[in-house]
Design an enzyme around this catalytic site. Structure first.
Site, PDB file in Angstrom:
ATOM      1  N   GLU A  43       0.982  -1.352  -0.024  1.00  0.00           N
ATOM      2  CA  GLU A  43       0.121   0.053   0.023  1.00  0.00           C
ATOM      3  C   GLU A  43       0.863   1.307   0.060  1.00  0.00           C
ATOM      4  OE1 GLU A  43      -3.251   0.514  -0.336  1.00  0.00           O
ATOM      5  OE2 GLU A  43      -2.864   2.472  -0.162  1.00  0.00           O
ATOM      6  N   HIS A  83      -1.378   3.158   4.626  1.00  0.00           N
ATOM      7  CA  HIS A  83      -2.517   4.021   4.166  1.00  0.00           C
ATOM      8  C   HIS A  83      -2.878   5.238   4.735  1.00  0.00           C
ATOM      9  CE1 HIS A  83      -6.269   5.069   2.273  1.00  0.00           C
ATOM     10  NE2 HIS A  83      -6.257   4.051   1.171  1.00  0.00           N
ATOM     11  N   THR A 103      -5.812   1.709  -5.484  1.00  0.00           N
ATOM     12  CA  THR A 103      -5.543   0.310  -5.359  1.00  0.00           C
ATOM     13  C   THR A 103      -6.006  -0.466  -6.692  1.00  0.00           C
ATOM     14  OG1 THR A 103      -5.400   0.618  -3.143  1.00  0.00           O
ATOM     15  CG2 THR A 103      -5.058  -1.560  -3.986  1.00  0.00           C
TER      16      THR A 103
HETATM   17  C1  GP9 Z   1      -8.908  -0.632   0.318  1.00  0.00           C
HETATM   18  C2  GP9 Z   1      -7.514  -0.387  -0.080  1.00  0.00           C
HETATM   19  C3  GP9 Z   1      -7.043   0.866  -0.140  1.00  0.00           C
HETATM   20  O1  GP9 Z   1      -9.456  -2.039   0.034  1.00  0.00           O
HETATM   21  O2  GP9 Z   1      -7.322  -1.258  -1.144  1.00  0.00           O
HETATM   22  O3  GP9 Z   1      -7.625   1.558  -1.092  1.00  0.00           O
HETATM   23  P1  GP9 Z   1      -7.136   2.922  -1.643  1.00  0.00           P
HETATM   24  O4  GP9 Z   1      -7.612   3.984  -1.207  1.00  0.00           O
HETATM   25  O5  GP9 Z   1      -5.543   2.635  -1.568  1.00  0.00           O
HETATM   26  O6  GP9 Z   1      -7.575   2.508  -3.212  1.00  0.00           O
HETATM   27 MN    MN Z   2      -3.661   1.715  -2.200  1.00  0.00          MN
END
Ligand code: GP9
Ligand code: MN
Length: 636
Positions: free
Chosen positions: A260, A417, A302
């Protein structure tokens, strides 16, 4: 007409509205698992059914007779209740809200149909009680009022106008409140739970229907002839695989780790004198590391990176393609690997419906999605967005052991995140010191993720999964937005020009192939997430020359140094084009635009062609030579 009689004409409609409103809220609280974090969110949830109910039931005001008005109100109440009921049933099974594409996806409905009986609870009948009450009320009231002829006439224009102004006001206040709680709700956060929570289940259905009709129209206008030109372009850009590595990982398990918000600038770098990613730095030494690899995601973050990974198509310029075109025909890697006997699974401890993953994954060919419900998540083992990465990996390995081999698996981490929250005990480096809390906190969470990944690798070794798996690790997209440029300049010690900003879009990309450890090779060829699919398929010994893909094998000697970002910027071996300016990489300074011109057309064409495929759902016309010949017909 007196106010009093206007009011009594409205009273039946308002009674119906209030009953439906309260019922919807009760259903929210008892049937759906909607996470509420504060009083404002609770308030939004409470008021969100109102604007739609007033709007629809208000149509009753246009009826000339009381009988017609009441009949309309009762029938509408019934239909709305039925929609709510259908959502409850669907939610019990899929833990998600209905969407139109899902409704027409026969496989999903088949599953539901079989178990509909089991899902039904006798208490569900209570949901319809208010409709019955309304029917009695209508009968009783209209008899009483028959004497008063005046009341059977229509409602005045003025009343109707005032009514709809009030409806609009309710709707706008709801939306405004929701926007403050969740900015860019309608364009960015494509999580159905988030939508239902903020604009309500009914408005959500309308929103869904609008999106659906838009994509349907674009799709209907497309035809197979559009594909010919694109196919010629793609054929002309085919690159031969690297001979030495083609098939180097044949029949091995595939473990893809999407880290992430991990940007490349932290790799090999320090904060307050401490390494930010010590484990990844070591891991790179026994793997292939692509040091000029770019993310190419747009608003879908993501999910866009996942789309790039499995399709080698670009995501869209606006919205999340998972959400807007999740129902398209794809030739996803998991689907292609089925012919090779691969089982496929995704591991991600978030809601199934986030980014519409539950709908899209099966279409890409994934066999199993280990989502939030498959993990043990407690307040103790969570932080920020949910399950901590260490716990996530640990629990994932347990699930992983149950998979048939060879498997193709994807792990999506969560701790690093925005807003980069971390418990004190998990902090292994100190925060950076700048005016940006976001950048400051980024380093400790990246460091934590690095540590979690280390434990994952150790676990894989302990379980005997390391030696027979190829491991691909990459950053999904940037974590630090342009809003933090000043702090970023402080960290990097240089100005963040459009050139530097583009360089900041580099994300780490590491491929570990068992038996190739001695290579520890850094590859500087310019590449991007679009190239992941052909690279992987070639390593697995699958020829891709007839595939519809915009990327090329990153190990191929012929691979061009080229990456287009979703905003139209691009990077070649010598130049960077960004913000309508051309930069010379050797000086990092702006140069004559003519230096970038030869590639400008190509960059535009890549994105345009890929968009055409997605908007027109053109893969349904594709006649692949090596695979899935039966797909020449349009199944939809
Ligand atoms: C949520 C995670 C994060 O399931 O994949 O999402 P993002 O905000 O990075 O797209
Ligand atoms: Mn992400």
């Amino acid at each position: 007409m007196t106010n009093k009689s206007s009011l009594s004409k409205l009273s039946f409609i308002l009674t119906a509205t209030i009953l439906l409103w309260i019922k919807t809220y009760i259903v929210y609280k008892t049937q759906f698992d909607i996470k509420i974090e504060n009083a404002t969110q609770e308030f939004i949830l409470f008021i969100n059914p109102l604007s739609f109910l007033l709007l629809i039931l208000g149509i009753g005001l246009f009826f000339k007779t009381e009988k017609g008005r009441n009949r309309y109100t009762i029938i509408t109440s019934f239909i709305i209740t039925f929609v709510l009921f259908a959502n409850v049933m669907f939610y019990r099974f899929f833990n998600d809200f209905l969407t139109l594409p899902v409704l027409f996806q026969t496989s999903n409905m088949g599953d539901l149909g079989n178990s509909a009986f089991e899902l039904f609870k006798w208490t569900d009948i209570l949901m319809f009680i208010d409709v019955i009450v309304l029917a009695f009320l209508a009968k009783y009231l209209s008899k009483k009022k028959e004497v008063d002829e005046g009341l059977s006439l229509g409602v005045s224009r003025k009343t109707r106008f005032a009514y709809y102004v009030a409806v609009l006001a309710v709707f706008i206040s709801n939306l405004a409140l929701a926007e403050t709680e969740r900015p860019e709700l309608l364009t960015r956060a494509f999580d159905r739970e988030m939508l239902v929570k903020n604009i309500g289940t009914y408005n959500y259905h309308i929103y869904d229907a609008v999106l659906q009709s838009k994509t349907k129209a674009q799709r209907a206008l497309a035809d197979s002839s559009e594909f010919v030109e694109i196919e010629n372009y793609l054929k002309a850009n085919q690159k031969a695989p690297n001979e030495e590595l083609f098939g180097a990982a044949e029949n091995k398990n595939v473990i893809i780790v999407s880290l992430e918000s991990l940007q490349d600038f932290v790799i090999g770098n320090t904060v307050n004198g401490q390494e930010v990613t010590p484990f990844l730095n070591d891991f790179i030494e026994e793997s292939y590391y692509f040091e000029n690899f770019y993310h190419q995601t747009g608003q879908g973050k993501t999910s866009d990176s996942e789309f790039l990974l499995d399709n080698s198509l670009y995501p869209l310029g606006r919205g999340s393609v998972f959400f807007t075109h999740g129902g398209n025909e794809f030739n996803g890697t998991p689907e292609l690997l089925k012919d090779k006997g691969y089982y496929s699974a995704v591991f991600h401890a978030n809601n199934r419906s986030f980014w519409n993953r539950d709908v899209v994954y099966p279409r890409l060919g994934y066999d199993r999605f280990f989502s939030l419900a498959d993990y043990e998540v407690t307040p103790e083992n969570s932080v920020g967005w949910g399950l901590k990465d260490k716990e996530f990996f640990e629990q994932s390995v347990e699930h992983m052991k149950t998979l048939p081999q060879p498997f193709y698996s994807k792990f999506i981490t969560l701790t690093n995140h925005f807003p980069f929250e971390l418990d004190e005990e998990d902090k292994m480096v100190d925060e950076f010191d700048s005016n940006s809390r976001t950048l400051n906190r980024y380093f400790p969470t990246v460091r934590y993720m690095d540590e979690a990944f280390k434990y994952f690798i150790e676990d894989l070794k302990a379980e005997g999964l390391y030696e027979n798996s190829i491991i691909v690790v990459y950053g999904d997209h940037y974590g630090i937005s342009q809003n933090h440029n000043v702090a970023m300049e402080q960290y990097l010690g240089k100005e963040v020009t459009p050139y530097q900003w583009t360089q900041l879009q580099k994300v780490p990309m590491i491929v570990h192939i068992p038996g190739e450890e001695h290579k520890g090779k850094k590859i500087s060829k310019v590449s991007g997430q679009i190239d992941l699919k052909p690279t992987l398929l070639h390593l697995l010994g699958i020829d891709t020359k007839d595939h519809v893909q915009f990327g090329s094998d990153m190990f191929s000697e012929e691979k061009m140094d080229f990456a287009v970002l979703r905003d139209g910027s691009f990077i070649t071996d010598k130049y960077v084009y960004a913000d309508n300016k051309c930069y010379d990489k050797s000086t990092e300074e702006e140069t004559n635009l003519s230096a970038c011109e030869p590639y400008m057309e190509k960059a535009k064409q890549e994105l345009d062609y890929s968009d055409k495929i997605v908007y027109g759902d053109l893969l349904r016309f594709y006649e692949g030579k090596n695979y899935r010949l039966e797909k020449t017909e349009d199944h939809n």
